[in-house]
Design a protein around this motif. Structure first.
Motif, short mmCIF file in Angstrom:
data_model
loop_
_atom_site.label_atom_id
_atom_site.label_comp_id
_atom_site.label_asym_id
_atom_site.label_seq_id
_atom_site.Cartn_x
_atom_site.Cartn_y
_atom_site.Cartn_z
N SER A 213 75.36 28.39 66.00
CA SER A 213 76.76 27.79 66.27
C SER A 213 76.70 26.90 67.11
N LYS A 305 71.73 29.64 61.49
CA LYS A 305 72.88 29.76 62.03
C LYS A 305 72.71 28.14 62.54
N ASN A 307 72.82 25.26 61.13
CA ASN A 307 73.68 24.50 59.73
C ASN A 307 72.78 23.29 59.74
#
Length: 368
Positions: A213, A305, A307
């Motif tokens: 993230s 992860k 994204n």
């Protein structure tokens, strides 16, 4: 206009290893052959990618039954491109610094300064055991890698070079010709452990981290940059991402779900076991994949992860968010490489540049 220096850069994983970039039985219109990779490199160059990263593997496993050697493959791709810089992955242990220094200097000379190096300290013990290479404990592997990088830089910049380290020794060695790139060929390095970040701060030009993230990536960026500053150095940051760009968010998420639904369960679990063993060897008992779920491990550098999955606009906005926390480069994987690299170059990259430009204008207006 966004300057070349300030614009976020893009690299792609070279599929010189069979099996693609996901450990899944889903169809991947990606091939590990040289012909496919030449077409991909040329498409990536046309599409705005500045770098390509070859993979280094010596043994089969986790869906990768075949592997082309990284340095020679990198040189072969450079011979078929004009601007792309190819980052060759090298493992200290199988490679000695003197061989790597001479090999890379020659390639740099032959390709007008377009080779770079990714020093991989090693996480897969089974591979080292299979080829009869010593397997130092976790932090010692980074000690060895740091000496490897220091000696490369010394050989590339100094005549009559001497070095007396734990792993490598040199006595009045002069390499000629030296690389065209000055002061030396760019050095990349990965890892997420404390030892990896500390080494990057001291000797590497670029630090690659696994996908994560924005908040977690910022923590790593801040740590590496603060340590580099203490050493009076600057380190650039690259982040791994598996990109699924589609016309609608629903399409993109459906592709992700299909990849995971068709995961090669046995191979993903075997990879997970190996990564846990590697992580447990770190003094802090936490390695690259310490918090990765089964779904995360289907893409073996936690690319999901990050994204970058959705519409071109969503992905462009998330890329700029990464840039805003200090990321300099996105290292990209794709399901169907050639067509998706071209889609990225046509649909996503112009939006990234537009958002960067808007941001620069906004900052300029604020400071006026």
């Amino acid at each position: 206009m966004t300057t070349t220096a300030s614009a976020i850069k893009f690299a792609y994983w070279v599929p010189n290893v069979s099996g693609g970039l996901v450990v899944s039985n889903i169809e991947q219109r990606t091939d590990w052959s040289y012909d496919y990779n030449v077409r991909l490199a040329q498409a990536a160059e046309r599409s705005g990618f500045e770098y390509a990263l070859t993979q280094i593997r010596f043994t089969a496993g986790y869906g990768a039954e075949n592997q082309h050697e990284s340095v020679s493959f990198s040189h072969a791709l450079l011979a078929k491109t004009e601007k792309l810089k190819v980052i060759a992955a090298i493992l200290p242990g199988p490679w000695k610094p003197v061989l790597a220094a001479k090999q890379l200097a020659t390639i740099d000379y032959l390709t007008q300064g377009r080779i770079a190096i990714n020093v991989v300290s090693g996480w897969f013990r089974g591979e080292f055991d299979a080829i009869g290479e010593p397997w130092p404990e976790h932090d010692q592997r980074y000690v060895r890698s740091e000496e490897f990088i220091r000696t490369l830089k010394g050989i590339w910049t100094t005549d009559n070079y001497s070095f007396d380290g734990k792993y490598y020794q040199f006595q009045n060695y002069t390499l000629k010709p030296k690389p065209l790139q000055k002061p030396y060929i760019e050095v990349f390095q990965g890892g997420s452990s404390r030892a990896a970040r500390d080494m990057a701060a001291r000797v590497s030009d670029w630090y690659f981290t696994n996908g994560n993230s924005v908040e977690e990536i910022k923590k790593q960026v801040d740590d590496v940059r603060s340590k580099a500053k203490l050493a009076n150095r600057q380190v650039k940051i690259g982040v791994n991402a598996f990109i699924i760009a589609r016309d609608t968010e629903e399409e993109a998420k459906a592709v992700l779900n299909d990849i995971i639904a068709q995961a090669n369960v046995e191979a993903v679990n075997a990879f997970g076991d190996a990564t846990r063993e590697a992580g447990a060897a770190a003094p802090e008992r936490e390695g690259n994949w310490a918090k990765s779920t089964f779904d995360d491990l289907v893409q073996y550098n936690d690319g999901f992860k990050t994204n970058l999955i959705g519409t071109p606009q969503q992905i462009a906005e998330r890329i700029v968010a990464l840039k805003n926390v200090g990321v300099d480069l996105v290292l990209s994987g794709f399901l169907h490489f050639i067509e998706e690299v071209e889609y990225f170059g046509e649909k996503v990259l112009p939006l990234v540049r537009q958002l960067e430009q808007q941001q620069e204008h906004h900052l300029a207006a604020k400071s006026a």
